[in-house]
Design a protein around this motif. Sequence first.
Motif, PDB file in Angstrom:
ATOM      1  N   MET A   1       0.876  -1.330  -0.156  1.00  0.00           N
ATOM      2  CA  MET A   1      -0.200  -0.033   0.000  1.00  0.00           C
ATOM      3  C   MET A   1       0.962   1.298  -0.001  1.00  0.00           C
ATOM      4  SD  MET A   1      -2.915   0.989   2.698  1.00  0.00           S
ATOM      5  CE  MET A   1      -4.146   2.441   2.224  1.00  0.00           C
ATOM      6  N   VAL A   2       0.310   2.283  -0.437  1.00  0.00           N
ATOM      7  CA  VAL A   2       1.010   3.523  -0.635  1.00  0.00           C
ATOM      8  C   VAL A   2       0.133   4.696  -0.085  1.00  0.00           C
ATOM      9  CG1 VAL A   2       1.916   5.490  -2.364  1.00  0.00           C
ATOM     10  CG2 VAL A   2       2.387   3.011  -2.722  1.00  0.00           C
ATOM     11  N   LEU A   3       0.783   5.429   0.834  1.00  0.00           N
ATOM     12  CA  LEU A   3      -0.247   6.638   1.046  1.00  0.00           C
ATOM     13  C   LEU A   3       0.548   7.890   0.783  1.00  0.00           C
ATOM     14  CD1 LEU A   3      -0.979   5.983   4.903  1.00  0.00           C
ATOM     15  CD2 LEU A   3      -2.621   5.646   2.957  1.00  0.00           C
ATOM     16  N   LEU A   4      -0.098   9.142   0.573  1.00  0.00           N
ATOM     17  CA  LEU A   4       0.498  10.218   0.232  1.00  0.00           C
ATOM     18  C   LEU A   4       0.306  11.377   1.295  1.00  0.00           C
ATOM     19  CD1 LEU A   4      -0.019   9.294  -2.511  1.00  0.00           C
ATOM     20  CD2 LEU A   4      -0.351  11.578  -3.550  1.00  0.00           C
ATOM     21  N   LEU A   5       1.365  11.938   1.676  1.00  0.00           N
ATOM     22  CA  LEU A   5       1.634  13.027   2.834  1.00  0.00           C
ATOM     23  C   LEU A   5       0.800  14.290   2.077  1.00  0.00           C
ATOM     24  CD1 LEU A   5       2.619  13.537   5.675  1.00  0.00           C
ATOM     25  CD2 LEU A   5       4.426  14.631   4.707  1.00  0.00           C
ATOM     26  N   ASN A   6      -0.314  14.685   2.929  1.00  0.00           N
ATOM     27  CA  ASN A   6      -0.962  15.963   2.580  1.00  0.00           C
ATOM     28  C   ASN A   6      -0.258  17.030   2.789  1.00  0.00           C
ATOM     29  OD1 ASN A   6      -3.084  17.827   1.903  1.00  0.00           O
ATOM     30  ND2 ASN A   6      -4.419  17.074   3.593  1.00  0.00           N
ATOM     31  N   GLU A   7       0.308  17.831   1.822  1.00  0.00           N
ATOM     32  CA  GLU A   7       0.862  18.971   2.072  1.00  0.00           C
ATOM     33  C   GLU A   7       0.097  20.063   2.422  1.00  0.00           C
ATOM     34  OE1 GLU A   7      -0.391  19.223  -2.227  1.00  0.00           O
ATOM     35  OE2 GLU A   7       0.668  17.508  -0.841  1.00  0.00           O
ATOM     36  N   LYS A   8      -1.255  19.917   1.876  1.00  0.00           N
ATOM     37  CA  LYS A   8      -2.387  20.996   2.273  1.00  0.00           C
ATOM     38  C   LYS A   8      -2.724  21.183   3.709  1.00  0.00           C
ATOM     39  CE  LYS A   8      -5.630  21.804  -0.756  1.00  0.00           C
ATOM     40  NZ  LYS A   8      -6.684  21.557  -1.571  1.00  0.00           N
TER      41      LYS A   8
ATOM     42  N   LEU B   1      -6.604   9.748  -7.626  1.00  0.00           N
ATOM     43  CA  LEU B   1      -6.204   9.206  -8.890  1.00  0.00           C
ATOM     44  C   LEU B   1      -5.566   7.787  -8.725  1.00  0.00           C
ATOM     45  CD1 LEU B   1      -4.874  12.223 -10.977  1.00  0.00           C
ATOM     46  CD2 LEU B   1      -6.927  10.853 -11.526  1.00  0.00           C
ATOM     47  N   ARG B   2      -4.805   7.780  -7.703  1.00  0.00           N
ATOM     48  CA  ARG B   2      -4.154   6.548  -7.266  1.00  0.00           C
ATOM     49  C   ARG B   2      -4.943   5.428  -6.462  1.00  0.00           C
ATOM     50  NH1 ARG B   2       1.916   7.057  -6.898  1.00  0.00           N
ATOM     51  NH2 ARG B   2       2.383   8.769  -8.122  1.00  0.00           N
ATOM     52  N   SER B   3      -6.142   6.052  -6.031  1.00  0.00           N
ATOM     53  CA  SER B   3      -7.079   5.018  -5.457  1.00  0.00           C
ATOM     54  C   SER B   3      -6.485   4.672  -3.939  1.00  0.00           C
ATOM     55  CB  SER B   3      -7.694   3.937  -5.913  1.00  0.00           C
ATOM     56  OG  SER B   3      -7.948   3.914  -7.177  1.00  0.00           O
ATOM     57  N   THR B   4      -6.024   5.804  -3.231  1.00  0.00           N
ATOM     58  CA  THR B   4      -5.286   5.574  -1.909  1.00  0.00           C
ATOM     59  C   THR B   4      -5.739   6.629  -1.015  1.00  0.00           C
ATOM     60  OG1 THR B   4      -3.402   5.201  -0.925  1.00  0.00           O
ATOM     61  CG2 THR B   4      -3.208   6.815  -2.595  1.00  0.00           C
ATOM     62  N   ASP B   5      -5.006   6.836   0.072  1.00  0.00           N
ATOM     63  CA  ASP B   5      -5.387   7.999   1.130  1.00  0.00           C
ATOM     64  C   ASP B   5      -4.425   8.919   1.558  1.00  0.00           C
ATOM     65  OD1 ASP B   5      -8.107   6.794   1.419  1.00  0.00           O
ATOM     66  OD2 ASP B   5      -7.219   5.022   2.050  1.00  0.00           O
TER      67      ASP B   5
ATOM     68  N   GLU C   1      -5.204   5.874  15.855  1.00  0.00           N
ATOM     69  CA  GLU C   1      -6.319   5.061  15.801  1.00  0.00           C
ATOM     70  C   GLU C   1      -6.910   4.924  14.372  1.00  0.00           C
ATOM     71  OE1 GLU C   1      -5.525   6.153  19.754  1.00  0.00           O
ATOM     72  OE2 GLU C   1      -5.940   7.409  17.929  1.00  0.00           O
ATOM     73  N   TYR C   2      -7.240   6.164  13.771  1.00  0.00           N
ATOM     74  CA  TYR C   2      -7.774   6.002  12.471  1.00  0.00           C
ATOM     75  C   TYR C   2      -6.633   5.518  11.098  1.00  0.00           C
ATOM     76  CZ  TYR C   2     -10.760   8.131   8.809  1.00  0.00           C
ATOM     77  OH  TYR C   2     -11.633   8.342   7.785  1.00  0.00           O
ATOM     78  N   LEU C   3      -5.464   5.656  11.520  1.00  0.00           N
ATOM     79  CA  LEU C   3      -4.480   5.260  10.780  1.00  0.00           C
ATOM     80  C   LEU C   3      -4.746   3.736  10.636  1.00  0.00           C
ATOM     81  CD1 LEU C   3      -1.972   5.101   8.953  1.00  0.00           C
ATOM     82  CD2 LEU C   3      -0.386   5.115  11.041  1.00  0.00           C
ATOM     83  N   LEU C   4      -4.732   2.989  11.908  1.00  0.00           N
ATOM     84  CA  LEU C   4      -4.922   1.586  12.275  1.00  0.00           C
ATOM     85  C   LEU C   4      -6.153   1.160  11.560  1.00  0.00           C
ATOM     86  CD1 LEU C   4      -3.456   1.326  15.877  1.00  0.00           C
ATOM     87  CD2 LEU C   4      -2.135   0.432  13.663  1.00  0.00           C
ATOM     88  N   ASP C   5      -7.149   1.876  11.534  1.00  0.00           N
ATOM     89  CA  ASP C   5      -8.495   1.434  11.258  1.00  0.00           C
ATOM     90  C   ASP C   5      -8.196   1.388   9.722  1.00  0.00           C
ATOM     91  OD1 ASP C   5      -9.851   1.178  13.353  1.00  0.00           O
ATOM     92  OD2 ASP C   5     -10.751   3.155  13.616  1.00  0.00           O
ATOM     93  N   VAL C   6      -7.753   2.406   9.059  1.00  0.00           N
ATOM     94  CA  VAL C   6      -7.425   2.267   7.454  1.00  0.00           C
ATOM     95  C   VAL C   6      -6.449   1.175   7.103  1.00  0.00           C
ATOM     96  CG1 VAL C   6      -6.380   3.669   5.613  1.00  0.00           C
ATOM     97  CG2 VAL C   6      -7.868   4.927   6.966  1.00  0.00           C
ATOM     98  N   LEU C   7      -5.506   0.679   7.943  1.00  0.00           N
ATOM     99  CA  LEU C   7      -4.687  -0.177   7.335  1.00  0.00           C
ATOM    100  C   LEU C   7      -5.551  -1.650   7.674  1.00  0.00           C
ATOM    101  CD1 LEU C   7      -1.110   1.042   8.993  1.00  0.00           C
ATOM    102  CD2 LEU C   7      -1.917   1.092   6.731  1.00  0.00           C
ATOM    103  N   LEU C   8      -6.175  -1.720   8.530  1.00  0.00           N
ATOM    104  CA  LEU C   8      -6.740  -2.811   8.699  1.00  0.00           C
ATOM    105  C   LEU C   8      -7.646  -3.085   7.580  1.00  0.00           C
ATOM    106  CD1 LEU C   8      -7.811  -5.330  10.748  1.00  0.00           C
ATOM    107  CD2 LEU C   8      -9.417  -3.922  11.543  1.00  0.00           C
ATOM    108  N   GLN C   9      -8.542  -2.043   7.109  1.00  0.00           N
ATOM    109  CA  GLN C   9      -9.466  -2.221   5.880  1.00  0.00           C
ATOM    110  C   GLN C   9      -8.901  -2.352   4.733  1.00  0.00           C
ATOM    111  OE1 GLN C   9     -12.187   1.249   6.499  1.00  0.00           O
ATOM    112  NE2 GLN C   9     -12.329   0.862   8.524  1.00  0.00           N
ATOM    113  N   LYS C  10      -7.691  -1.654   4.399  1.00  0.00           N
ATOM    114  CA  LYS C  10      -7.302  -1.571   3.049  1.00  0.00           C
ATOM    115  C   LYS C  10      -5.935  -2.100   3.089  1.00  0.00           C
ATOM    116  CE  LYS C  10     -10.006   2.601   2.650  1.00  0.00           C
ATOM    117  NZ  LYS C  10      -9.818   4.048   2.128  1.00  0.00           N
ATOM    118  N   ALA C  11      -5.148  -2.512   3.969  1.00  0.00           N
ATOM    119  CA  ALA C  11      -3.736  -2.934   3.626  1.00  0.00           C
ATOM    120  C   ALA C  11      -3.569  -4.189   4.419  1.00  0.00           C
ATOM    121  CB  ALA C  11      -2.670  -1.734   4.397  1.00  0.00           C
ATOM    122  N   GLY C  12      -4.563  -4.999   4.681  1.00  0.00           N
ATOM    123  CA  GLY C  12      -4.313  -6.410   5.375  1.00  0.00           C
ATOM    124  C   GLY C  12      -3.569  -6.665   6.533  1.00  0.00           C
TER     125      GLY C  12
END
Length: 287
Positions: free
Chosen positions: A1-8, A117-121, A153-164
């Motif tokens: 899985m790849v995440l992007l750092l939100n510079e905004k 576009l990359r279908s990631t978060d 907590e939110y990061l772990l929820d996303v990793l559980l759902q989307k990164a196995g």
Amino acid sequence: MVLLLNEKSLDGQFADIEAFYDTLPVMSRNLRILKKTGVSLLKHSSLYERQVTKDKTLLDIKNCQENVAPRYRDQLRQWKRELSQLMLNPPYWDLDKTTCVGEPEEKAHDSLVEAALRSTDVLSFAHEAYRDRILQVCCEGHVVLVDSIVSTEYLLDVLLQKAGLDLLTYIKRRFKNGRIRLDHLDSKTDSTGKMQRSEWEEAIDAMKRFDNAGSWEEIKHDRFFDYKSYKPKSRREDYFANTVFAGRQIDKFRCGQHSQVRCFGYREQDKFYVLAMERDHSISNTG
């Protein structure tokens, strides 16, 4: 899985450097989790130019030599090293960006659009507009949902759902700082080895409810948990007799009114340390 750092999520929102420093322990913990789970974090090559306060950029913070409050001194070097790695070390997504058809070039450099576009978060710095929420990102005439992650907590929820992310790793990290603690789970037993995913999900929902309860009295009177003491009839039947926890007052709670899953552990002040879990009454039948 790849995440992007939100510079905004750095737009000068912090009142001062200390307010920014207060958020770095969470970001630091999140970066360690990404590294340990093999998730790549892509960022924009101009991240160092982003405003942290109204008059200081991320690069200014990294190079800052001003005196800081004593409570920050021990960790400041680690934080600055991590900020340096974020700013100066590849990979940079804008050097290999995906173009959004029909959008102006400058918007294609937006990490939110790129994530869509990359279908990631995206992983965000502490910012109310991006704190642990699903963003609706418009691109190519469609609305794409992108998770913006701030808390662990939110990061772990996303990793559980989307990164196995495996469920045992998830719960040990997810419930590390609240009322429920799993430091000792299966340290002397193997109670979770045969648990099915549906049983893990019941346990996770119950632990969240337990963590969020207003008080211990609320927990004890909640029929959902059926919280009570574990009272084996003899030492021979005591599941914990030959462990370092022998002699402690062991309690148990159910992971839902109709759940077969139970957690066993002990209370210490306001914390509940889970030692073992059961799915078949094999422990409950003895007490």
